[in-house]
Design a protein around this motif. Structure first.
Motif, PDB file in Angstrom:
ATOM      1  N   LYS A  77      27.597  34.352  16.863  1.00 15.25           N
ATOM      2  CA  LYS A  77      28.451  33.505  16.035  1.00 15.25           C
ATOM      3  C   LYS A  77      27.632  32.415  15.336  1.00 15.25           C
ATOM      4  CE  LYS A  77      32.450  34.226  19.054  1.00 15.25           C
ATOM      5  NZ  LYS A  77      33.450  33.577  19.944  1.00 15.25           N
ATOM      6  N   ALA A  78      28.242  31.776  14.354  1.00 16.11           N
ATOM      7  CA  ALA A  78      27.543  30.763  13.557  1.00 16.11           C
ATOM      8  C   ALA A  78      27.018  29.626  14.430  1.00 16.11           C
ATOM      9  CB  ALA A  78      28.469  30.224  12.476  1.00 16.11           C
ATOM     10  N   GLU A  79      27.811  29.189  15.395  1.00 14.81           N
ATOM     11  CA  GLU A  79      27.400  28.050  16.218  1.00 14.81           C
ATOM     12  C   GLU A  79      26.246  28.401  17.159  1.00 14.81           C
ATOM     13  OE1 GLU A  79      31.291  29.709  18.047  1.00 14.81           O
ATOM     14  OE2 GLU A  79      30.443  29.338  16.042  1.00 14.81           O
ATOM     15  N   GLU A  80      25.952  29.681  17.296  1.00 13.82           N
ATOM     16  CA  GLU A  80      24.838  30.120  18.137  1.00 13.82           C
ATOM     17  C   GLU A  80      23.546  30.255  17.341  1.00 13.82           C
ATOM     18  OE1 GLU A  80      26.291  33.815  19.604  1.00 13.82           O
ATOM     19  OE2 GLU A  80      27.568  32.902  21.127  1.00 13.82           O
ATOM     20  N   ARG A  81      23.644  30.164  16.028  1.00 15.49           N
ATOM     21  CA  ARG A  81      22.473  30.358  15.166  1.00 15.49           C
ATOM     22  C   ARG A  81      21.580  29.123  15.165  1.00 15.49           C
ATOM     23  NH1 ARG A  81      22.227  35.843  13.259  1.00 15.49           N
ATOM     24  NH2 ARG A  81      24.319  36.604  13.763  1.00 15.49           N
ATOM     25  N   LYS A  82      20.264  29.379  15.008  1.00 12.81           N
ATOM     26  CA  LYS A  82      19.279  28.299  15.042  1.00 12.81           C
ATOM     27  C   LYS A  82      18.568  28.112  13.705  1.00 12.81           C
ATOM     28  CE  LYS A  82      19.767  27.576  19.523  1.00 12.81           C
ATOM     29  NZ  LYS A  82      20.230  26.284  20.084  1.00 12.81           N
ATOM     30  N   GLY A 238      22.750  23.975  16.175  1.00 13.18           N
ATOM     31  CA  GLY A 238      24.011  24.691  15.989  1.00 13.18           C
ATOM     32  C   GLY A 238      24.952  24.050  14.985  1.00 13.18           C
ATOM     33  N   GLU A 239      24.447  23.085  14.200  1.00 10.89           N
ATOM     34  CA  GLU A 239      25.260  22.431  13.176  1.00 10.89           C
ATOM     35  C   GLU A 239      25.045  23.153  11.844  1.00 10.89           C
ATOM     36  OE1 GLU A 239      24.369  18.070  15.245  1.00 10.89           O
ATOM     37  OE2 GLU A 239      23.796  18.449  13.162  1.00 10.89           O
ATOM     38  N   HIS A 240      26.113  23.717  11.287  1.00  9.06           N
ATOM     39  CA  HIS A 240      25.958  24.535  10.079  1.00  9.06           C
ATOM     40  C   HIS A 240      27.045  24.257   9.053  1.00  9.06           C
ATOM     41  CE1 HIS A 240      22.708  26.926  11.780  1.00  9.06           C
ATOM     42  NE2 HIS A 240      23.412  27.023  12.892  1.00  9.06           N
ATOM     43  N   ASN A 245      29.194  30.970   7.832  1.00  7.20           N
ATOM     44  CA  ASN A 245      30.234  31.899   8.286  1.00  7.20           C
ATOM     45  C   ASN A 245      30.482  32.999   7.262  1.00  7.20           C
ATOM     46  OD1 ASN A 245      31.212  31.087  10.922  1.00  7.20           O
ATOM     47  ND2 ASN A 245      31.956  29.225   9.955  1.00  7.20           N
TER      48      ASN A 245
END
Length: 263
Positions: A77-82, A238-240, A245
């Motif tokens: 998920k987006a919040e897991e992306r680095k 995790g801030e995007h 998304n």
């Protein structure tokens, strides 16, 4: 390798992999829309190389037991992306298949400055204490030489061109720097990433980047603008933006339709 160093390594590998995964996607959206056919071939090749780089980093994560490459690249998920926020931002308004109002000046600025950032990071990774990562960095560096030369040429031609082109580049440069905050961030494990010998510090990376880009800026009578973003995000934490998304939905559409399919 102790547990703290392993966790730091995993975080760094996700940063590297996610950066190139999203960067390659944004590059792919220019296919058929770039200024001329020769550029279509060149930028498509760079995009393909970049996706290959992300795959190599994801492969290291798979070897460390984090899961299959396809899952790591498509199912998180987006919040897991680095990834840093810069590479996830849309090329412009509209959609690739319907009224794409993309900004070539922005693409050139983002691609050149990101590529130089990647160049200094990869140069440091060649000396990484984690040998599999150092070996991959050596491979990536060979292709990166041509990527950097390509985007430097475009940047110079536009930024040092006529007044209209120079003004467009200045505006694009400001947009890039507004999202530059986390490009060299090493995230929550920054101290361990450095102390375990995986990569040099954020400060050193930034200094090495400036040593390359500032002389070109001077040649083109440009200055490096400060960010005008009052609330910068840090993708390493995790801030995007909302753009991520949308990008992930497109990137993962086929994979998520049938996760058991064998390609």
């Amino acid at each position: 390798m102790n547990e703290a160093c392993k966790n730091a390594l995993i975080d760094l590998l996700f940063q590297l992999a996610d950066d190139d995964f999203l960067y390659a996607f944004r590059g792919s959206e220019w296919l058929g829309l770039v200024p001329h056919i020769e550029e279509d071939v060149a930028s498509a090749s760079i995009t393909q190389d970049s996706m290959g780089h992300s795959s190599m980093y994801y492969s290291l994560l798979e070897e460390l037991g984090l899961g299959p490459v396809d899952v790591l690249s498509h199912a998180r998920k987006a919040e897991e992306r680095k990834n840093c926020v810069l590479v996830e931002k849309a090329n412009g308004s509209g959609h690739y298949m319907e009224e794409p109002h993309y900004d070539w000046a922005y693409a050139v600025c983002r691609n050149y400055l990101y590529t130089v950032a990647k160049k200094v990071k990869v140069a440091a990774l060649k000396k990484s204490a984690y040998q599999p990562l150092a070996h991959i960095a050596a491979k990536v560096e060979m292709e990166l030489y041509y990527h950097e030369a390509h985007w430097r040429t475009w940047f110079t031609q536009l930024a040092c061109s006529n007044q209209e082109a120079a003004e467009r580049m200045k505006k694009a440069l400001q947009r890039v720097m507004d999202d530059w905050h986390d490009v060299f961030s090493l995230g929550a494990h920054s101290e361990k990433i450095v102390s375990c010998g995986f990569l040099v510090s954020e400060k050193e990376l930034q200094a090495n980047w400036e040593a390359i880009v500032l002389p070109l800026f001077s040649k083109c009578r440009l200055h490096l603008p400060a960010s005008a973003n009052p609330h910068p995000l840090n993708g390493r934490l995790g801030e995007h933006s909302a753009d991520l998304n949308i990008a992930l939905a497109i990137l993962s559409e086929v994979y998520l339709a049938d996760q058991q399919a064998i390609w």
